[in-house]
Design an enzyme around this catalytic site. Structure first.
Site, PDB file in Angstrom:
ATOM      1  N   GLY A 192       0.825  -1.204   0.000  1.00  0.00           N
ATOM      2  CA  GLY A 192       0.000   0.000   0.000  1.00  0.00           C
ATOM      3  C   GLY A 192       0.853   1.246   0.000  1.00  0.00           C
ATOM      4  O   GLY A 192       2.056   1.191  -0.257  1.00  0.00           O
ATOM      5  N   ASN A 193       0.226   2.376   0.262  1.00  0.00           N
ATOM      6  CA  ASN A 193       0.953   3.640   0.304  1.00  0.00           C
ATOM      7  C   ASN A 193       0.310   4.548   1.345  1.00  0.00           C
ATOM      8  O   ASN A 193      -0.698   4.199   1.953  1.00  0.00           O
ATOM      9  CB  ASN A 193       0.987   4.292  -1.086  1.00  0.00           C
ATOM     10  N   ARG A 194       0.886   5.717   1.528  1.00  0.00           N
ATOM     11  CA  ARG A 194       0.496   6.576   2.648  1.00  0.00           C
ATOM     12  C   ARG A 194      -0.555   7.621   2.286  1.00  0.00           C
ATOM     13  O   ARG A 194      -0.769   8.562   3.025  1.00  0.00           O
ATOM     14  CB  ARG A 194       1.745   7.273   3.205  1.00  0.00           C
ATOM     15  N   SER A 195      -1.219   7.463   1.153  1.00  0.00           N
ATOM     16  CA  SER A 195      -2.239   8.449   0.789  1.00  0.00           C
ATOM     17  C   SER A 195      -3.463   8.328   1.701  1.00  0.00           C
ATOM     18  O   SER A 195      -3.998   7.239   1.894  1.00  0.00           O
ATOM     19  CB  SER A 195      -2.657   8.251  -0.669  1.00  0.00           C
TER      20      SER A 195
END
Ligand code: C5P
Length: 229
Positions: A29-32
Site C-alpha cells: 500500500g501507500n500513505r495516501s
C-alpha cells in the site's frame, strides 16, 4: 451557497491509495489518506457539480450523502482503473487524486506466505498500467483530465521540470505538482501545488488547506475547459 459554476458538469475524482494483495492477509500500500480527493469531491458538490468519487481505502470520511454524489469503493489499481474508465464516459472533468501502486505482485498467493527460515524473501512485481495516461488517451471531446504529481524535488525549478515532463508524457490537460518528503504532503490538512497545463504553462499556484487547493484546481480545470489546447 457560493458560485454554482460547476452546475450541469460531472466531476469524476479518485481518492485514497490502492492496495495490491500479496496473500489473503497482506498487501502493498501507500500513505495516501484520501484527504485531497475528498476535498475535491466536497468542493465540486458545493459548486453545483454532479460528482462520482472513486474511493480507495480512505482514511477520512467520504462526503455526506448527497443527491448529486455517488461513491464507488475500490481496492486494487485494476479495480480503480475499471471504475474510472466506466465513469469517465459521462464525466466532464476527471481528476486522478488517488495514489496508484506502480507495481503489483506478479502472483497473489492463495495461502498466507510463510517465513522462509532466515533467508530473504523475494517478491516479483509487475508494472500496473498508468490509469491517468489511459484516461487522457481515451478522453472524450471537451473532457478535461487532471492528475497529481508528488515529487521529491530540491527546488521549485526542479519541481517544474519534472512536472512539465510528466504532464506531457501522460497527456494530462492539467497537473497539480507538489513537493513531498517524509513529513510533507501525506495525511496533512494543508497542501501546496503548482498547476501546470499539458503544454507546460503554469496557470496557478495554490497553498493552504486541501479545500483551498481543491477550489483552485477546479477553477483551473474550468479555465482549461474554456480554452482547449
Ligand atoms: O507517475 P506518478 O505516479 O508521479 O503520477 C502521478 C499521477 O498519475 C497521479 O495523478 C496518479 O493518480 C496517476 N497514476 C495513475 N496510474 C498509475 C500511477 C499513477 O493514474 N499506475
Amino acid at each position: 451557497a457560493g458560485a454554482q459554476d460547476l452546475a450541469n458538469l460531472h466531476v469524476l475524482v479518485s481518492a485514497g491509495g490502492t492496495r495490491e494483495p500479496l496473500d489473503p492477509v497482506r498487501f502493498l500500500g501507500n500513505r495516501s489518506s484520501g484527504k485531497q480527493g475528498v476535498a475535491l469531491a466536497n468542493a465540486a458538490l458545493a459548486r453545483g457539480a454532479r460528482v462520482t468519487l472513486v474511493a480507495a481505502h480512505l482514511e477520512v470520511p467520504p462526503p455526506a450523502p448527497h443527491p448529486r454524489l455517488s461513491v464507488v469503493d475500490v481496492s486494487t489499481a485494476e479495480s480503480l482503473s475499471d471504475a474510472m474508465r466506466s465513469a469517465a464516459t459521462e464525466a466532464d472533468i476527471v481528476v486522478m487524486a488517488a495514489a496508484v501502486a506502480d507495481y503489483r505482485p506478479e502472483n497473489v498467493e492463495s495461502g498466507k506466505i510463510k517465513k522462509s527460515g532466515g533467508g530473504p524473501l523475494l517478491l516479483r512485481l509487475v508494472e500496473n498500467p498508468d490509469i491517468l495516461a489511459g484516461l487522457a488517451r481515451d478522453k472524450r471531446p471537451g473532457q478535461v483530465v487532471v492528475g497529481f504529481a508528488a515529487e521529491t524535488a530540491a527546488s521549485r525549478d526542479e519541481l517544474l521540470d519534472l512536472g512539465r515532463a510528466k504532464a506531457a508524457r501522460k497527456g494530462a490537460d492539467l497537473l497539480a505538482l507538489n513537493a513531498v518528503g517524509w513529513s510533507q504532503g501525506f495525511g496533512t490538512d494543508e497542501n501546496a501545488v503548482v498547476l501546470v497545463t499539458g503544454a507546460g504553462d503554469v496557470v496557478a499556484e495554490a497553498a493552504g488547506t486541501k479545500a483551498d487547493v481543491a477550489d483552485a484546481l477546479l477553477t483551473a480545470a474550468l479555465g482549461v475547459r474554456g480554452a482547449p489546447a
